[in-house]
Design an enzyme around this catalytic site. Structure first.
Site, PDB file in Angstrom:
ATOM      1  N   THR A 154       3.781   2.356 163.272  1.00  0.00           N
ATOM      2  CA  THR A 154       2.757   1.416 162.802  1.00  0.00           C
ATOM      3  C   THR A 154       1.984   0.825 163.967  1.00  0.00           C
ATOM      4  O   THR A 154       0.817   0.450 163.824  1.00  0.00           O
ATOM      5  CB  THR A 154       3.406   0.302 161.966  1.00  0.00           C
ATOM      6  OG1 THR A 154       4.136   0.891 160.886  1.00  0.00           O
ATOM      7  CG2 THR A 154       2.365  -0.648 161.392  1.00  0.00           C
ATOM      8  N   TYR A 158      15.985   5.760 164.241  1.00  0.00           N
ATOM      9  CA  TYR A 158      14.868   5.798 163.288  1.00  0.00           C
ATOM     10  C   TYR A 158      14.775   7.212 162.738  1.00  0.00           C
ATOM     11  O   TYR A 158      14.368   8.131 163.442  1.00  0.00           O
ATOM     12  CB  TYR A 158      13.592   5.387 164.004  1.00  0.00           C
ATOM     13  CG  TYR A 158      12.335   5.343 163.171  1.00  0.00           C
ATOM     14  CD1 TYR A 158      12.360   5.317 161.786  1.00  0.00           C
ATOM     15  CD2 TYR A 158      11.083   5.311 163.793  1.00  0.00           C
ATOM     16  CE1 TYR A 158      11.195   5.259 161.034  1.00  0.00           C
ATOM     17  CE2 TYR A 158       9.912   5.251 163.067  1.00  0.00           C
ATOM     18  CZ  TYR A 158       9.967   5.225 161.689  1.00  0.00           C
ATOM     19  OH  TYR A 158       8.809   5.175 160.963  1.00  0.00           O
ATOM     20  N   LYS A 201      17.275   2.667 160.975  1.00  0.00           N
ATOM     21  CA  LYS A 201      16.121   2.490 160.096  1.00  0.00           C
ATOM     22  C   LYS A 201      15.939   3.818 159.369  1.00  0.00           C
ATOM     23  O   LYS A 201      15.622   4.838 159.993  1.00  0.00           O
ATOM     24  CB  LYS A 201      14.857   2.136 160.889  1.00  0.00           C
ATOM     25  CG  LYS A 201      13.595   2.108 160.023  1.00  0.00           C
ATOM     26  CD  LYS A 201      12.335   1.944 160.860  1.00  0.00           C
ATOM     27  CE  LYS A 201      11.083   2.021 159.980  1.00  0.00           C
ATOM     28  NZ  LYS A 201       9.836   1.948 160.786  1.00  0.00           N
TER      29      LYS A 201
END
Length: 318
Positions: A54, A142, A170
């Site tokens: 992001t 992740y 995550k």
């Protein structure tokens, strides 16, 4: 020596955008980034992720990557962990980013599979182990197959956990049956975070402890309230908040992330909406839909934010 206790980390973790100077996307807008960090902190975030997907990490130079982390650390004033994304196309680059992140004051690393190269499971294990051994920081794994082009197998995650190479995960695989499976393999003390806002509540119900959130860039107080409602076992409120957030969750993925979330922040005058090429500004259709959703949610967000600040007065960032 690990500088943060990952087992205690839970709740809302906004994955923040990297704002660029208006009309000059070649420069990071450090003031806007500091405001976003402070805003998240004062509206209920447990930590923030900087320089993740992001945050347009692939478009940042190593110098910019380090500066963004340092800026976030300074803005947080020691009040919450700053998790540094260290995604890179090769292990050597990821290790270099990790070392720089530690020097800049990051308290945890977010390590993903190298994109494009699509290594096998042995290569993924070697990559994460190299990142983990490069610093004294804890590592949040992740798993994001849609971006990396390869997924971490459950057994690989368990082996990395057994090795002490990872301390949280995550999970952006979208597989809601996975948390109890990983808990059996890795132990119930492995903090599992959702990487998908739309299913954040469902992930909590399946054994997760929080969400690394795109939506929380825009409405951190509401996202934090959802996490808190679940922790307090107020399922009615949690479901109400989930349903209220659903239109925004959907709108933020009308185009590739972070194009819509930057557009939303632009509409709120929190930062410029321009991403770096090859990403381009949101379309007019996306802007119209975002404006409509924000019109409904922004007053509720501000009410929640005021209530949170009343309970815990904010420390304004310098």
């Amino acid at each position: 020596m690990i500088s943060v206790a990952p087992a205690s980390l839970r709740g809302l973790v906004p994955a923040l955008v990297t704002p660029f100077i208006t009309d000059d996307p070649s420069r990071i807008d450090e003031r806007a980034l500091a405001r976003l960090v402070s805003r998240a902190q004062h509206r209920g975030a447990a930590a923030v992720v900087i320089c993740g997907s992001t945050g347009e990490a692939p478009a940042l130079s190593a110098t910019e990557h380090a500066r963004a982390i340092a800026c976030a650390v300074e803005a947080a004033q020691g009040g919450m962990p700053v998790i540094a994304g260290v995604g890179a196309p090769c292990t050597e680059a990821a290790v270099a980013l990790s070392i720089a992140a530690e020097r800049c004051g990051a308290t945890m690393l977010l390590a993903s599979a190298p994109p494009y190269s699509k290594p096998g499971q042995a290569g993924l294990r070697a990559h994460v182990r190299a990142v983990a051994s490069a610093t004294g920081l804890a590592v949040m794994l992740y798993d994001v197959p849609s971006r990396a082009g390869v997924a971490f197998a459950d057994d690989t995650i368990a082996r990395l956990r057994d090795d002490g190479a990872i301390h949280a995960i995550k999970d952006a695989s979208g597989e809601l049956a996975r948390p109890p499976r990983l808990a059996r393999l890795c132990g119930a003390d492995l903090p599992q975070f959702s990487g998908d806002d739309a299913t954040a509540l469902a992930h909590l119900a399946m054994g997760g402890v929080g969400c690394v959130s795109v939506t929380a860039n825009v409405v951190p107080a509401l996202c934090a309230a959802l996490q808190h409602a679940f922790a307090e076992q107020d399922m009615a409120l949690a479901a109400t908040l989930r349903d209220a957030l659903a239109p925004l969750d959907a709108a933020l993925f009308l185009e590739p992330n972070p194009v819509p979330v930057k557009a939303a922040l632009g509409l709120l005058k929190l930062c410029d909406s321009t991403p770096r090429l090859p990403l381009t500004r949101a379309t007019d259709q996306t802007l119209v839909r975002l404006a409509r959703v924000l019109g409904d949610l922004t007053p509720v967000e501000e009410t929640r934010a005021r209530a949170f600040c009343k309970d815990r007065p904010p420390r304004l960032a310098a």
